[in-house]
Enzyme design. Sequence first.
Site, short mmCIF file in Angstrom:
data_model
loop_
_atom_site.label_atom_id
_atom_site.label_comp_id
_atom_site.label_asym_id
_atom_site.label_seq_id
_atom_site.Cartn_x
_atom_site.Cartn_y
_atom_site.Cartn_z
N PRO A 165 0.82 -1.22 0.00
CA PRO A 165 0.00 0.00 0.00
C PRO A 165 0.85 1.26 0.00
O PRO A 165 0.39 2.33 -0.39
CB PRO A 165 -0.82 -0.10 1.28
CG PRO A 165 -0.51 -1.40 1.93
CD PRO A 165 0.60 -2.05 1.19
N ASP A 173 -4.75 1.94 -32.38
CA ASP A 173 -4.28 2.75 -33.48
C ASP A 173 -4.11 4.21 -33.07
O ASP A 173 -4.76 4.68 -32.16
CB ASP A 173 -5.33 2.72 -34.60
CG ASP A 173 -4.73 2.22 -35.88
OD1 ASP A 173 -5.47 1.74 -36.73
OD2 ASP A 173 -3.50 2.32 -36.01
N ARG A 182 -2.03 -7.64 -21.88
CA ARG A 182 -2.75 -7.23 -23.08
C ARG A 182 -1.89 -6.38 -24.01
O ARG A 182 -2.25 -6.17 -25.17
CB ARG A 182 -4.05 -6.50 -22.72
CG ARG A 182 -3.86 -5.20 -22.00
CD ARG A 182 -5.18 -4.60 -21.57
NE ARG A 182 -6.01 -4.15 -22.68
CZ ARG A 182 -5.75 -3.07 -23.42
NH1 ARG A 182 -4.69 -2.34 -23.18
NH2 ARG A 182 -6.55 -2.75 -24.41
N GLU A 219 -0.09 -8.09 8.59
CA GLU A 219 0.19 -6.65 8.74
C GLU A 219 1.37 -6.20 7.88
O GLU A 219 1.50 -5.02 7.57
CB GLU A 219 0.45 -6.31 10.21
CG GLU A 219 -0.82 -6.04 11.01
CD GLU A 219 -1.78 -5.07 10.31
OE1 GLU A 219 -1.42 -3.89 10.16
OE2 GLU A 219 -2.88 -5.49 9.91
C1 9D3 Z 1 -2.68 -0.54 9.47
C2 9D3 Z 1 -1.81 -0.23 8.35
N1 9D3 Z 1 -2.20 -0.91 7.10
C3 9D3 Z 1 -1.59 -0.16 5.98
C4 9D3 Z 1 -2.61 0.68 5.27
C5 9D3 Z 1 -1.71 -2.27 7.12
C6 9D3 Z 1 -1.91 -3.05 5.88
C7 9D3 Z 1 -3.13 -3.04 5.20
C8 9D3 Z 1 -3.32 -3.82 4.07
C9 9D3 Z 1 -0.89 -3.83 5.39
C10 9D3 Z 1 -1.08 -4.59 4.27
C11 9D3 Z 1 -2.29 -4.60 3.64
C12 9D3 Z 1 -2.50 -5.46 2.46
N2 9D3 Z 1 -2.46 -4.72 1.18
C13 9D3 Z 1 -1.52 -4.93 0.30
O1 9D3 Z 1 -0.67 -5.78 0.51
C14 9D3 Z 1 -1.50 -4.16 -0.90
C15 9D3 Z 1 -2.31 -3.08 -1.36
C16 9D3 Z 1 -3.43 -2.41 -0.76
O2 9D3 Z 1 -3.90 -2.70 0.34
N3 9D3 Z 1 -3.99 -1.39 -1.47
C17 9D3 Z 1 -3.56 -1.00 -2.68
N4 9D3 Z 1 -2.52 -1.57 -3.26
C18 9D3 Z 1 -1.92 -2.60 -2.60
S1 9D3 Z 1 -0.61 -3.44 -3.17
C19 9D3 Z 1 -0.53 -4.43 -1.85
#
Ligand code: 9D3
Length: 257
Positions: free
Chosen positions: A93, A173, A158, A120
Amino acid sequence: MRIDVLTLFPDFFQPVTHSGVSGRAHARGLWQLHAWNPRDFTHDVHRTVDDRPFGGGPGMVMRVEPLAEALAAVRVARDEMGSLRAPVVLLSPGGERFHQEHARQLARSQGAIFVCGRYEGIDQRFIDRHVDEEWSLGDFVLSGGEAALLPMLDAAVRLLPGALNHTQSAAQDSFDSSLSGLLDSPHYTRPETHDGEAVPAVLLSGHHGQIARWRREQSLLITQQRRPDLIERAREQGWLNEYDEEVLARARRAAET
Ligand code: 9D3
């Protein structure tokens, strides 16, 4: 293109290898996907892939050793295929927001090794030692990297030469507005009238010049309305001509009155 994925949920990737454009490209051998489960690289009887965070706090953290061993196995497999160079990309994230340029870069490459996190997070030592890039799908919370990676793979596959059939690739195109970074114009098909609403007359006129101009206008107006940031970018890129600017100026004046 060879994609390797470290994931606790290898089944997640069935849709992209079995369905639609990406599935057909996979069947044609244009790309391959190998999913590796860190759980298969554990040595304890419980096949433990996560543990409690040092320092306390909620949730669990993915252990570094199963990930590192799985990655080592990926490297061996890729070397056996002729040392296909590949960056290690963590889905996170906090990563760079994925966009079309990432898809293009991936499609032009020999592939990548993706790491999908769960829980986490991942032990930072794995990230520091092995991860080259971090990509995010956007500002929303998913339950893991897998759901973010699927659309990224679809976007890249794609673009592989031969992935789209002729009708589809025609849309790539230079005539098509997709290349000028604008939103698409509306589409219509039969019947000519539905529930009292007719198709825009110009589309039935047979005047290809007028039709192209109408579509361009619609693209510009819709983009101006919904994504002014894309208009700004298109302007900076020099993708808008004098006639485009006239259309936009006329729309701005109409909005003022
Ligand atoms: C409490 C803090 N959280 C961070 C916002 C912890 C957390 C939330 C969700 C840690 C990992 C995740 C899992 N998400 C992903 O691994 C992830 C993700 C996403 O949640 N949103 C957008 N893109 C991605 S790419 C990987």
